[in-house]
Design a protein around this motif. Structure first.
Motif, PDB file in Angstrom:
ATOM      1  N   MET A  83       0.771  -1.048  -0.102  1.00 49.32           N
ATOM      2  CA  MET A  83       0.027   0.200  -0.056  1.00 49.32           C
ATOM      3  C   MET A  83       0.803   1.302  -0.177  1.00 49.32           C
ATOM      4  SD  MET A  83      -3.027   1.211   0.018  1.00 49.32           S
ATOM      5  CE  MET A  83      -4.326   0.311   0.893  1.00 49.32           C
ATOM      6  N   ALA A  84       2.150   1.480   0.611  1.00 46.85           N
ATOM      7  CA  ALA A  84       2.803   2.297   0.654  1.00 46.85           C
ATOM      8  C   ALA A  84       3.595   2.647  -0.551  1.00 46.85           C
ATOM      9  CB  ALA A  84       3.918   2.220   1.909  1.00 46.85           C
ATOM     10  N   GLU A  85       3.769   1.723  -1.275  1.00 42.41           N
ATOM     11  CA  GLU A  85       4.463   1.961  -2.441  1.00 42.41           C
ATOM     12  C   GLU A  85       3.400   2.354  -3.666  1.00 42.41           C
ATOM     13  OE1 GLU A  85       7.906  -1.592  -2.265  1.00 42.41           O
ATOM     14  OE2 GLU A  85       5.789  -1.801  -3.108  1.00 42.41           O
ATOM     15  N   VAL A  86       2.019   1.960  -3.556  1.00 41.58           N
ATOM     16  CA  VAL A  86       0.809   2.220  -4.500  1.00 41.58           C
ATOM     17  C   VAL A  86       0.289   3.647  -4.161  1.00 41.58           C
ATOM     18  CG1 VAL A  86      -0.877   1.486  -5.598  1.00 41.58           C
ATOM     19  CG2 VAL A  86       0.708  -0.085  -5.093  1.00 41.58           C
ATOM     20  N   LEU A  87      -0.040   3.722  -2.939  1.00 40.42           N
ATOM     21  CA  LEU A  87      -0.792   4.848  -2.480  1.00 40.42           C
ATOM     22  C   LEU A  87      -0.436   5.657  -1.088  1.00 40.42           C
ATOM     23  CD1 LEU A  87      -4.573   3.468  -2.834  1.00 40.42           C
ATOM     24  CD2 LEU A  87      -3.256   5.227  -4.491  1.00 40.42           C
ATOM     25  N   PRO A  88       0.705   6.200  -1.199  1.00 47.60           N
ATOM     26  CA  PRO A  88       1.590   6.730   0.027  1.00 47.60           C
ATOM     27  C   PRO A  88       0.885   7.549   0.863  1.00 47.60           C
ATOM     28  CG  PRO A  88       2.428   7.718  -2.178  1.00 47.60           C
ATOM     29  CD  PRO A  88       1.533   6.751  -2.531  1.00 47.60           C
ATOM     30  N   GLY A  89      -0.194   8.234   0.257  1.00 41.13           N
ATOM     31  CA  GLY A  89      -1.312   9.036   1.127  1.00 41.13           C
ATOM     32  C   GLY A  89      -2.150   8.299   1.935  1.00 41.13           C
ATOM     33  N   ILE A  90      -2.195   7.190   1.859  1.00 38.54           N
ATOM     34  CA  ILE A  90      -3.378   6.298   2.680  1.00 38.54           C
ATOM     35  C   ILE A  90      -2.570   5.716   3.878  1.00 38.54           C
ATOM     36  CG2 ILE A  90      -4.652   4.291   2.764  1.00 38.54           C
ATOM     37  CD1 ILE A  90      -6.001   6.181   1.035  1.00 38.54           C
ATOM     38  N   HIS A  91      -3.265   6.124   4.961  1.00 44.90           N
ATOM     39  CA  HIS A  91      -2.979   5.601   6.414  1.00 44.90           C
ATOM     40  C   HIS A  91      -3.716   4.445   6.899  1.00 44.90           C
ATOM     41  CE1 HIS A  91      -0.492   9.177   5.982  1.00 44.90           C
ATOM     42  NE2 HIS A  91      -1.684   9.884   5.706  1.00 44.90           N
ATOM     43  N   ARG A  92      -3.257   3.422   7.266  1.00 44.27           N
ATOM     44  CA  ARG A  92      -3.933   2.222   7.658  1.00 44.27           C
ATOM     45  C   ARG A  92      -2.919   1.556   8.571  1.00 44.27           C
ATOM     46  NH1 ARG A  92      -4.102  -2.416   3.031  1.00 44.27           N
ATOM     47  NH2 ARG A  92      -1.893  -2.877   3.019  1.00 44.27           N
ATOM     48  N   SER A  93      -3.438   0.852   9.689  1.00 43.25           N
ATOM     49  CA  SER A  93      -2.704   0.099  10.739  1.00 43.25           C
ATOM     50  C   SER A  93      -2.047  -1.208  10.318  1.00 43.25           C
ATOM     51  CB  SER A  93      -3.465  -0.097  12.057  1.00 43.25           C
ATOM     52  OG  SER A  93      -2.496  -0.633  12.942  1.00 43.25           O
ATOM     53  N   GLU A  94      -0.778  -1.303  10.000  1.00 42.87           N
ATOM     54  CA  GLU A  94      -0.139  -2.523   9.336  1.00 42.87           C
ATOM     55  C   GLU A  94      -0.074  -3.422  10.461  1.00 42.87           C
ATOM     56  OE1 GLU A  94       1.854  -3.034   6.382  1.00 42.87           O
ATOM     57  OE2 GLU A  94       0.670  -1.426   5.457  1.00 42.87           O
ATOM     58  N   ASP A  95       0.077  -2.833  11.953  1.00 43.07           N
ATOM     59  CA  ASP A  95       0.082  -3.608  12.951  1.00 43.07           C
ATOM     60  C   ASP A  95      -1.214  -4.589  13.332  1.00 43.07           C
ATOM     61  OD1 ASP A  95       2.619  -2.894  13.537  1.00 43.07           O
ATOM     62  OD2 ASP A  95       1.897  -1.319  15.055  1.00 43.07           O
ATOM     63  N   VAL A  96      -2.243  -4.013  12.774  1.00 47.04           N
ATOM     64  CA  VAL A  96      -3.630  -4.757  13.064  1.00 47.04           C
ATOM     65  C   VAL A  96      -3.746  -5.786  11.982  1.00 47.04           C
ATOM     66  CG1 VAL A  96      -5.972  -4.543  12.705  1.00 47.04           C
ATOM     67  CG2 VAL A  96      -4.760  -2.797  13.965  1.00 47.04           C
ATOM     68  N   LEU A  97      -3.185  -5.623  10.588  1.00 54.02           N
ATOM     69  CA  LEU A  97      -3.139  -6.594   9.632  1.00 54.02           C
ATOM     70  C   LEU A  97      -2.343  -7.810  10.059  1.00 54.02           C
ATOM     71  CD1 LEU A  97      -3.024  -4.311   6.412  1.00 54.02           C
ATOM     72  CD2 LEU A  97      -5.075  -5.229   7.775  1.00 54.02           C
ATOM     73  N   ARG A  98      -1.121  -7.574  10.764  1.00 50.02           N
ATOM     74  CA  ARG A  98      -0.286  -8.525  11.213  1.00 50.02           C
ATOM     75  C   ARG A  98      -0.853  -9.399  12.295  1.00 50.02           C
ATOM     76  NH1 ARG A  98       3.547  -4.693   9.679  1.00 50.02           N
ATOM     77  NH2 ARG A  98       4.849  -5.081   7.939  1.00 50.02           N
ATOM     78  N   MET A  99      -1.583  -8.690  13.018  1.00 48.94           N
ATOM     79  CA  MET A  99      -2.317  -9.455  14.224  1.00 48.94           C
ATOM     80  C   MET A  99      -3.335 -10.332  13.698  1.00 48.94           C
ATOM     81  SD  MET A  99      -2.990  -6.390  16.871  1.00 48.94           S
ATOM     82  CE  MET A  99      -3.932  -7.256  17.659  1.00 48.94           C
ATOM     83  N   ILE A 100      -4.020 -10.057  12.219  1.00 55.93           N
ATOM     84  CA  ILE A 100      -5.099 -10.774  11.925  1.00 55.93           C
ATOM     85  C   ILE A 100      -4.344 -12.067  11.218  1.00 55.93           C
ATOM     86  CG2 ILE A 100      -6.817 -11.120  10.084  1.00 55.93           C
ATOM     87  CD1 ILE A 100      -7.421  -8.076  10.283  1.00 55.93           C
ATOM     88  N   LEU A 101      -3.162 -11.782  10.419  1.00 60.60           N
ATOM     89  CA  LEU A 101      -2.199 -12.921   9.868  1.00 60.60           C
ATOM     90  C   LEU A 101      -2.219 -13.877  11.036  1.00 60.60           C
ATOM     91  CD1 LEU A 101       0.031 -11.145   7.546  1.00 60.60           C
ATOM     92  CD2 LEU A 101      -1.760 -12.596   6.942  1.00 60.60           C
ATOM     93  N   GLY A 102      -1.739 -13.368  12.472  1.00 61.46           N
ATOM     94  CA  GLY A 102      -1.257 -14.230  13.411  1.00 61.46           C
ATOM     95  C   GLY A 102      -2.449 -15.173  13.996  1.00 61.46           C
ATOM     96  N   ASP A 103      -3.435 -14.397  14.375  1.00 57.98           N
ATOM     97  CA  ASP A 103      -4.242 -15.322  14.995  1.00 57.98           C
ATOM     98  C   ASP A 103      -5.738 -15.610  14.307  1.00 57.98           C
ATOM     99  OD1 ASP A 103      -6.032 -12.758  14.979  1.00 57.98           O
ATOM    100  OD2 ASP A 103      -5.588 -12.270  16.888  1.00 57.98           O
ATOM    101  N   GLY A 104      -6.045 -14.943  13.178  1.00 50.78           N
ATOM    102  CA  GLY A 104      -7.023 -15.461  12.199  1.00 50.78           C
ATOM    103  C   GLY A 104      -8.185 -14.897  12.440  1.00 50.78           C
ATOM    104  N   ARG A 105      -8.351 -13.909  13.476  1.00 47.64           N
ATOM    105  CA  ARG A 105      -9.579 -13.262  13.912  1.00 47.64           C
ATOM    106  C   ARG A 105     -10.012 -12.041  13.070  1.00 47.64           C
ATOM    107  NH1 ARG A 105      -8.420 -11.143  19.057  1.00 47.64           N
ATOM    108  NH2 ARG A 105     -10.525  -9.969  18.850  1.00 47.64           N
ATOM    109  N   PRO A 106     -11.044 -11.976  12.408  1.00 48.79           N
ATOM    110  CA  PRO A 106     -11.380 -10.619  11.611  1.00 48.79           C
ATOM    111  C   PRO A 106     -11.533  -9.261  12.517  1.00 48.79           C
ATOM    112  CG  PRO A 106     -12.710 -12.510  11.141  1.00 48.79           C
ATOM    113  CD  PRO A 106     -12.066 -12.952  12.324  1.00 48.79           C
ATOM    114  N   ARG A 107     -10.907  -8.440  11.735  1.00 51.95           N
ATOM    115  CA  ARG A 107     -10.995  -7.251  12.338  1.00 51.95           C
ATOM    116  C   ARG A 107     -11.473  -6.021  11.467  1.00 51.95           C
ATOM    117  NH1 ARG A 107      -6.991  -9.710  14.902  1.00 51.95           N
ATOM    118  NH2 ARG A 107      -6.624  -9.682  17.241  1.00 51.95           N
TER     119      ARG A 107
END
Length: 587
Positions: A83-107
Motif C-alpha cells: 500500500m505504501a508503494e502504490v498509495l503513499p497518502g493512505i494511512h492504515r494500521s499495518e500492526d492490525v493486519l499482522r495481528m489478523i495474520l497471526g491469530d486469524g480473527r477478523p477485524r
C-alpha cells in the motif's frame, strides 16, 4: 501449490460468508455456484465495495474495479506492491493486519488519507473489514473489503467544528467586554484569540481625537491607527508594524490592505504571503525582514465594525509550523471582532460621556468659596461607578462678616443633567440669601419658600454649618440631610443630632438651629448620603461606623480626608460621594 496457482475461490475459504453478506450486489447463489475464477471475479468487480487480496507480506495480489476507481490507480499497478508503494497518502494500521495474520480473527479498522482519484472531500475515509485467507494449515494472506464513508466523516467533522466554534463564541461573550474601558476590552480580545486563532494578535483603533502626543496630524486622506493591545508571539525588538507595543501609531494609506479592509468592511487574508504582499502591509523592507526573521507567514486583517464605521482592526498572525488561516478561521474571527467592536464602541462612548459629565459636574459645582484664614477646608467628589450621568451633589464655603464662615452641603434628588441644573440653582440662591447675614435657620426658610415659588420639580436636602472662630462655636441647621460628624483629636467622634427639617423646595418651613462649641483641631465632616448608603447594612449601622473612626487629625486636612475615604469607601459606590471637611486653625 503457490499463491498464484490457487483458484481465486479457494482463497476465500473462511471469509466467504462475510463476502456474501457485504457484497449485496451479488446474490448468494451467484458465488455459491461459481466454480470458476472468471465468474467470481465478475462478481467482485461488479460490487461497489473495494475488495483487495494481499499475501502474507501485505503485497497486493488482486484488487477489484471499485478499488481501482477509488484509488485512481489501474489494477495492474497494484500487483506485487504494498500500500505504501502504490498509495503513499493512505494511512492504515499495518500492526492490525499482522495481528489478523497471526491469530486469524477478523477485524475492522478505519483507513484514511488521499488517493490519486479526484474527490469532493477534504479527507477521504473508508471503513474496512479484513479476514485471513487459509489453505489447509497454510496462511495465504488477507482479504479486505472497504466501503467509503468520507461523506459521513466530513459531516461529523463539520458538525464538531461548528460545535467548537459556537463554544468559542460563547466563551468569548464572558471574557471579552467585561468592563467599560477601551484598553481593557482590546486586551481581552487580543488575549482571547491567542492561541485559539493566531500565534500573535494586535488590536488597533482609529485615532480620531489626535491623541498621539508631539506628532503632526496625518496627511489628508490618511487614517491613523494606534496600537491598544497585543498578545502572543515572539517579542520583536523595536516598534515595528503589527508587532508594535501599545501606544505605537501607524498611518494607513489608501492602497494598503488595512485601508481596504476599513473601507469595505471585509476581512483581508494573506496566507503564505510573499514579500511583495507583506511590503504592502508593513510598508518598509526592514519590517518585512523582521517578519521573516520571526517566522510570520500568514496574516488576517479583520475590521471591528459598528453601525456607522469600523472603530479599528484586529490583526491575526501565524508563524512557524502553524497552518495558514482557513475560511472557517476567518468567519470565527469576524464574529469575534463584531462582538468585540460593540463593546469597544460602548466603552469609547462611555469614556467620552463620562469625561464630559465629570467636567460638567466640576464646572457646576466649582471649588468652594474662600473661607476665612482661621478656617481650613478640604473636599472630595467621587462619582458613582459605571455611570456616565452628572449628579445633584454640591458643597460650598463662604466667608461672612465678623470672621464667620458658612459651610454648605446639599444633594438634589435624582441624577442626570436636570438634577445638575437644579443643583446650580439651589447653590446660587443659597449664596445670595447667605450674603444678607441671616441666621442659618432663616437662610433655609427663605430658600425653601423661594425655590417652591420658582416651581422646581426636584427637592433637595441641605445642611448648613456657620463656623465662628471668635466664639469657638458652630451653628447647624438641616433640611432633611444626613447629620454631620465632629472628629475630636482627643475624644471619640461625635454624631451631631441637628433638628430635622423638611427638604428644600417643599415650602413647608419649620427649620431650627443648634449651636455647639468647637475647639481648634476638631474636624467637622459634612457629606452626602452616598457615603453611608450600603445595601448590606442599615443606615444606623453606617452612621455608627462614622463615630468609630480613629484618624490622625494632626496632619494636613487633605490627608485626613484621604484616610477617611480609605476606611469607608471600597470599590464603586451606589451613589455619588461628596465630602467637605472643616477645621479651626489653632490660634
Amino acid at each position: 501449490m503457490g499463491f498464484d496457482q490457487l483458484p481465486l475461490k479457494s482463497l476465500f475459504s473462511g471469509a466467504e460468508d462475510a463476502l456474501l453478506s457485504l457484497l449485496s450486489d451479488a446474490p448468494p447463489e451467484a458465488v455459491e455456484q461459481a466454480h470458476e475464477y472468471r465468474l467470481l471475479r465478475n462478481v467482485l468487480d461488479g460490487t461497489s465495495a473495494a475488495v483487495a487480496i494481499v499475501d502474507e507480506r501485505l503485497r497486493f495480489r488482486y484488487v477489484n474495479d471499485a478499488m481501482a476507481r477509488m484509488s485512481g490507480v489501474p489494477p495492474d499497478a497494484f500487483h506485487g506492491r504494498t500500500m505504501a508503494e502504490v498509495l503513499p497518502g493512505i494511512h492504515r494500521s499495518e500492526d492490525v493486519l499482522r495481528m489478523i495474520l497471526g491469530d486469524g480473527r477478523p477485524r475492522a479498522l478505519s483507513v484514511t488519507g488521499t488517493t490519486h482519484a479526484p474527490s469532493p472531500f477534504r479527507q477521504r475515509q473508508w471503513s474496512a473489514v479484513y479476514h485471513r485467507l487459509d489453505h489447509g494449515d497454510r496462511v495465504l494472506g488477507l482479504c479486505g473489503i472497504a466501503v467509503e464513508v468520507s461523506g459521513l466523516r466530513q459531516y461529523l467533522d463539520d458538525l464538531e467544528r461548528a460545535h467548537q466554534r459556537l463554544a468559542l463564541l460563547d466563551t468569548a461573550a464572558t471574557r471579552v467586554g467585561t468592563t467599560l474601558r477601551v484598553e481593557q476590552t482590546c486586551a481581552e480580545l487580543a488575549d482571547f484569540v491567542v492561541p485559539s486563532l493566531a500565534d500573535r494578535a494586535s488590536v488597533w483603533t482609529l485615532d480620531t481625537e489626535g491623541t498621539v502626543d508631539d506628532v503632526p496630524p496625518p496627511a489628508p486622506g490618511v487614517l491613523r491607527l494606534r496600537v491598544i493591545a497585543s498578545a502572543g508571539g515572539p517579542e520583536v525588538v523595536g516598534r515595528v508594524g503589527l508587532t508594535a507595543k501599545a501606544g505605537y501609531y501607524f498611518d494607513v494609506v489608501r492602497d494598503s490592505p488595512t485601508r481596504k479592509c476599513l473601507d469595505t468592511g471585509r476581512p483581508w487574508v494573506g496566507n503564505l504571503a510573499s514579500d511583495d504582499v507583506l511590503l504592502k502591509m508593513v510598508r518598509t523592507q526592514l519590517n518585512v525582514e523582521v517578519f521573516r526573521e520571526v517566522g510570520i507567514h500568514s496574516i488576517v486583517v479583520v475590521p471591528l465594525p459598528t453601525r456607522e464605521h469600523p472603530v479599528g482592526v484586529l490583526y491575526l498572525l501565524r508563524a512557524g509550523d502553524s497552518a495558514p488561516f482557513t475560511d472557517e478561521d476567518v468567519v470565527v474571527a469576524q464574529e469575534l471582532a463584531a462582538r468585540a467592536a460593540v463593546s469597544i464602541d460602548n466603552a469609547r462612548q462611555y469614556t467620552l460621556e463620562h469625561t464630559m459629565a465629570l467636567e460638567l459636574q466640576r464646572a457646576l459645582m466649582s471649588e468652594p468659596g474662600t473661607p476665612h484664614p482661621d478656617v481650613e477646608t478640604a473636599s472630595r467628589y467621587l462619582p458613582a461607578g459605571q455611570r456616565a450621568l452628572v449628579g445633584g451633589d454640591w458643597f460650598d464655603s463662604m466667608a461672612l462678616p465678623c470672621g464667620r464662615t458658612l459651610q454648605v452641603m446639599g444633594d438634589v434628588m435624582g441624577h442626570g443633567f436636570t438634577a445638575a441644573v437644579a443643583m446650580s440653582q439651589y447653590r446660587s440662591l443659597l449664596r445670595t440669601i447667605a450674603a444678607s447675614g441671616a441666621p442659618v435657620e432663616r437662610i433655609l426658610q427663605e430658600a425653601d419658600h423661594r425655590l417652591a415659588s420658582i416651581g422646581l420639580d426636584r427637592v433637595a436636602t441641605c445642611l448648613l454649618a456657620l463656623v465662628d472662630p471668635g466664639r469657638g462655636t458652630c451653628t447647624f441647621a438641616g433640611a432633611g440631610h444626613p447629620p454631620p460628624v465632629l472628629l475630636h483629636p482627643d475624644a471619640p467622634a461625635e454624631l451631631v443630632h441637628v433638628p430635622t427639617g423638611p427638604p428644600l423646595g417643599t415650602d413647608l418651613g419649620g427649620y431650627e438651629a443648634l449651636t455647639l462649641p468647637v475647639q481648634p483641631g476638631t474636624v467637622l465632616l459634612m457629606y452626602t448620603d452616598g457615603l453611608i448608603e450600603d445595601r448590606r447594612r442599615d443606615i444606623d449601622a453606617s452612621l455608627r461606623r462614622l463615630t468609630h473612626l480613629r484618624l490622625d487629625l494632626d496632619g494636613p486636612l487633605e490627608s485626613v480626608v484621604d484616610g477617611l475615604l480609605a476606611r469607608l469607601v471600597h470599590g464603586t459606590t451606589e451613589d455619588d460621594v461628596t465630602l467637605l471637611a472643616t477645621r479651626l486653625r489653632a490660634p
